[in-house]
Motif scaffolding. Structure first.
Motif, PDB file in Angstrom:
ATOM      1  N   LEU A   1       0.817  -1.215   0.000  1.00 47.18           N
ATOM      2  CA  LEU A   1       0.000   0.000   0.000  1.00 47.18           C
ATOM      3  C   LEU A   1       0.854   1.270   0.000  1.00 47.18           C
ATOM      4  N   GLY A   2       2.043   1.202   0.575  1.00 43.30           N
ATOM      5  CA  GLY A   2       2.928   2.375   0.535  1.00 43.30           C
ATOM      6  C   GLY A   2       3.165   2.802  -0.908  1.00 43.30           C
ATOM      7  N   PRO A   3       3.749   1.915  -1.733  1.00 42.83           N
ATOM      8  CA  PRO A   3       3.961   2.274  -3.142  1.00 42.83           C
ATOM      9  C   PRO A   3       2.661   2.561  -3.894  1.00 42.83           C
ATOM     10  N   ALA A   4       1.603   1.780  -3.615  1.00 43.23           N
ATOM     11  CA  ALA A   4       0.346   1.977  -4.357  1.00 43.23           C
ATOM     12  C   ALA A   4      -0.238   3.361  -4.069  1.00 43.23           C
ATOM     13  N   PHE A   5      -0.207   3.762  -2.791  1.00 43.73           N
ATOM     14  CA  PHE A   5      -0.764   5.072  -2.452  1.00 43.73           C
ATOM     15  C   PHE A   5       0.162   6.209  -2.873  1.00 43.73           C
ATOM     16  N   PHE A   6       1.457   5.924  -2.926  1.00 43.59           N
ATOM     17  CA  PHE A   6       2.368   6.919  -3.497  1.00 43.59           C
ATOM     18  C   PHE A   6       1.952   7.207  -4.939  1.00 43.59           C
ATOM     19  N   ALA A   7       1.709   6.128  -5.697  1.00 40.55           N
ATOM     20  CA  ALA A   7       1.305   6.289  -7.096  1.00 40.55           C
ATOM     21  C   ALA A   7      -0.043   7.000  -7.191  1.00 40.55           C
ATOM     22  N   LEU A   8      -0.969   6.619  -6.299  1.00 36.86           N
ATOM     23  CA  LEU A   8      -2.293   7.256  -6.300  1.00 36.86           C
ATOM     24  C   LEU A   8      -2.153   8.767  -6.060  1.00 36.86           C
ATOM     25  N   GLY A   9      -1.347   9.122  -5.074  1.00 40.09           N
ATOM     26  CA  GLY A   9      -1.154  10.545  -4.766  1.00 40.09           C
ATOM     27  C   GLY A   9      -0.514  11.287  -5.920  1.00 40.09           C
ATOM     28  N   TYR A  10       0.488  10.648  -6.536  1.00 38.46           N
ATOM     29  CA  TYR A  10       1.174  11.276  -7.672  1.00 38.46           C
ATOM     30  C   TYR A  10       0.174  11.577  -8.783  1.00 38.46           C
ATOM     31  N   VAL A  11      -0.650  10.565  -9.109  1.00 37.56           N
ATOM     32  CA  VAL A  11      -1.609  10.712 -10.211  1.00 37.56           C
ATOM     33  C   VAL A  11      -2.697  11.725  -9.846  1.00 37.56           C
ATOM     34  N   LEU A  12      -3.148  11.692  -8.583  1.00 36.57           N
ATOM     35  CA  LEU A  12      -4.176  12.643  -8.144  1.00 36.57           C
ATOM     36  C   LEU A  12      -3.700  14.076  -8.327  1.00 36.57           C
ATOM     37  N   GLN A  13      -2.461  14.350  -7.896  1.00 34.51           N
ATOM     38  CA  GLN A  13      -1.943  15.712  -7.996  1.00 34.51           C
ATOM     39  C   GLN A  13      -1.744  16.114  -9.453  1.00 34.51           C
ATOM     40  N   ARG A  14      -1.114  15.240 -10.216  1.00 30.88           N
ATOM     41  CA  ARG A  14      -0.745  15.577 -11.589  1.00 30.88           C
ATOM     42  C   ARG A  14      -1.958  15.529 -12.515  1.00 30.88           C
ATOM     43  N   GLY A  15      -2.885  14.576 -12.246  1.00 31.96           N
ATOM     44  CA  GLY A  15      -3.986  14.363 -13.176  1.00 31.96           C
ATOM     45  C   GLY A  15      -5.281  15.057 -12.795  1.00 31.96           C
ATOM     46  N   VAL A  16      -5.476  15.353 -11.499  1.00 29.87           N
ATOM     47  CA  VAL A  16      -6.751  15.935 -11.076  1.00 29.87           C
ATOM     48  C   VAL A  16      -6.552  17.307 -10.421  1.00 29.87           C
ATOM     49  N   ILE A  17      -5.771  17.336  -9.338  1.00 30.29           N
ATOM     50  CA  ILE A  17      -5.712  18.554  -8.531  1.00 30.29           C
ATOM     51  C   ILE A  17      -5.089  19.712  -9.310  1.00 30.29           C
ATOM     52  N   TRP A  18      -3.933  19.466  -9.936  1.00 32.72           N
ATOM     53  CA  TRP A  18      -3.254  20.539 -10.660  1.00 32.72           C
ATOM     54  C   TRP A  18      -4.070  21.025 -11.865  1.00 32.72           C
TER      55      TRP A  18
END
Lengths: 291, 236
Positions: free
Chosen positions: A71-88
């Motif tokens: 889950l550490g790596p999976a949520f790292f990826a989730l956070g990365y995609v959320l910021q780059r793909g949705v939030i920004w």
């Protein structure tokens, strides 16, 4: 002496809870310190990670402690995609709009969880849930001792990463001097997404350490994120060492208040500290220092 | 001499405001060129558009013969177009060593070690303060650090934005001497300055910017003797 016999175990229990608070707050303060936004979705992501750890255990029999490495790596990826793909993209880079986007995200995630998994409280059964370690002065439940050590280890790894790696230095550079960072060729959007990923990985690790002694509901994130905000304010916004020490302090304050004022009033101490800090030292214990 | 940077009819601005109307500037390999103009003429906007921190709205930019109009900063830095910004913009929370090291962010680790030794050779004062936080340096030291950080990136063209701003007269002398020395080693420099007198002394050619357009250009010697320029900028 009899008094001490109650206080010492309470302080130790507080430190173990505090380490989890610190880890959640570290993620929050990292995102705040670098992106200068308050991530309202932080608690919802913690809740999501708790469910993830819960289902990994109940569906596939994966132990929550082993789940850290999934889950550490999976949520790292989730956070990365959320910021780059949705939030920004949704915020067009404007801070005030990022706030609304993260708030919107948290509402969506919370309600999705409610729709998918109902509001019932879930717990996992683990063979070691009631094992204890005898420290002479006090007995500590094994899962709490593991959580304490692992949370501090995770914080230490994060610190090493920020202090010793090129990307870590780039993250600290972007936090204080974004234009300067751009001009040495640092990809600021990548750094932002990395920070969001790391912050999200922090809550995933915290969730795995928490699950053996805690429960899951779609609302479970709120309690933690409120304490995490208090921790960040106590430690000084954006300060990593502040978040770590602040989390430990608040954990101890909570159990001591619970001990002397009654179990259900434990969090009163936390929010009393919150108000006092805002009144008398709004920059926090480590405020104004560099991240 | 081969053209290193060629900017043609560049248009740029922020929001509704168009700041650069049509700016053409060229810098050859090994040349030192000065871009002069008073505060608010659009010099810094020009720098942002060239460095890639601001997307141009029109015009053309070539670097080393290739079209680089609107290219991102990461790419321009990798190709050797390095800007030392106005106000230094060093990382105050990082040590001097870390600041310099990040200057070579787009370079290999072995070369960064060599370049660090070279930069410390140029700025011995930075060498004495490697472990100090950059935020605790004096203004002059921060300017040296900003230039040193730029040199760590192995520039082909170094754009210096107001390097003499806020420095004591003695340090200004030192700074211009240093710029001349870097150029003597073959580094192309675009010097963006309000300090007209000293800039024209060390530059081969110069451009004068006013209200977002180039109003005069030519050899530094010719511009020094231009009566209109003398009146407007030199107060003579």
């Amino acid at each position: 002496m009899g008094e001490l016999g109650i206080v010492v175990p309470a302080v130790l229990a507080g430190l173990t809870t505090g380490a989890i608070y610190a880890l959640v707050a570290l993620g929050l303060t990292l995102i705040y310190g670098v992106l200068h936004i308050i991530n309202f979705a932080h608690g919802s992501l913690l809740m999501l990670a708790l469910y993830a750890a819960f289902f990994l255990k109940t569906l596939w029999g994966i132990d929550p402690y082993a789940a850290v490495f999934v889950l550490g790596p999976a949520f790292f990826a989730l956070g990365y995609v959320l910021q780059r793909g949705v939030i920004w993209p949704a915020s067009h880079g404007q801070d005030s709009m990022i706030l609304m986007v993260t708030l919107g995200l948290s509402i969506v995630i919370d309600n999705l969880a409610l729709a998918l998994w109902t509001s019932s409280t879930r717990t996992v059964d683990l063979p070691y849930a009631f094992a204890v370690i005898d420290l002479k002065l006090a007995l500590i439940p094994l899962p709490r001792a593991v959580a304490f050590v692992a949370a501090l280890a995770a914080a230490g790894l994060l610190w090493l990463f920020l202090a010793r790696t090129d990307l870590g230095r780039a993250i600290r550079a972007v936090a204080k001097e974004r234009l300067g960072a751009q001009l040495v060729g640092i990809d600021v959007r990548h750094v932002y997404a990395m920070c969001f990923g790391l912050g999200t990985a922090c809550v995933a690790v915290a969730a795995c350490l928490l699950l053996p002694t805690f429960y899951v509901t779609p609302q479970v994130g709120h309690a933690f994120v409120l304490v995490a905000f208090t921790t960040v304010v106590l430690g000084g916004m954006g300060s990593m060492e502040g978040a770590l020490i602040g989390g430990l302090v608040l954990g101890v304050v909570e159990t001591l208040c619970g001990l002397f004022l009654g179990e259900s009033l434990g969090q009163i101490g936390i929010f009393a500290i919150f108000i006092l800090i805002l009144l008398f030292r709004p920059t926090g214990l480590f405020g104004g220092k560099s991240a | 001499m081969n053209a290193l940077l060629e900017v043609e009819n560049l248009v740029a601005g922020y929001g509704q405001t168009e700041i650069l109307r049509s700016v053409s500037v060229a810098v050859a390999e090994g040349e030192i060129v000065s871009l002069l103009g008073s505060n608010g003429a659009g010099k810094t906007t020009f720098n942002h558009a060239v460095a890639g921190t601001l997307a141009p709205r029109g015009g053309l930019m070539r670097f080393a013969g290739k079209d680089r109009t609107g290219a991102p900063t990461t790419q321009m830095v990798a190709e050797g177009l390095i800007q030392v910004p106005e106000g230094r913009r060093v990382f105050p929370n990082l040590s001097v060593r870390e600041n310099l090291w990040l200057g070579g962010y787009r370079r290999g680790s072995a070369r960064r070690t060599d370049n660090l030794a070279r930069v410390v050779g140029i700025f011995p004062r930075l060498g004495e303060r490697l472990t100090q936080l950059a935020g605790t340096l004096s203004g002059g030291e921060q300017q040296m650090l900003a230039i040193g950080r730029g040199l760590m990136a192995e520039p082909r063209l170094l754009i210096l934005d107001e390097p003499s701003l806020g420095l004591s007269p003695l340090l200004v002398e030192e700074m211009f001497g240093l710029i001349r020395g870097l150029n003597a080693e073959g580094l192309a420099i675009l010097l963006v300055e309000q300090n007209v007198v000293q800039s024209l002394e060390i530059a081969a050619r110069a451009y004068v910017m006013e209200n977002g357009a180039i109003v005069a250009s030519g050899s530094a010697a010719a511009l020094r003797d231009d009566p209109a320029l003398k009146k407007a900028y030199l107060g003579m």
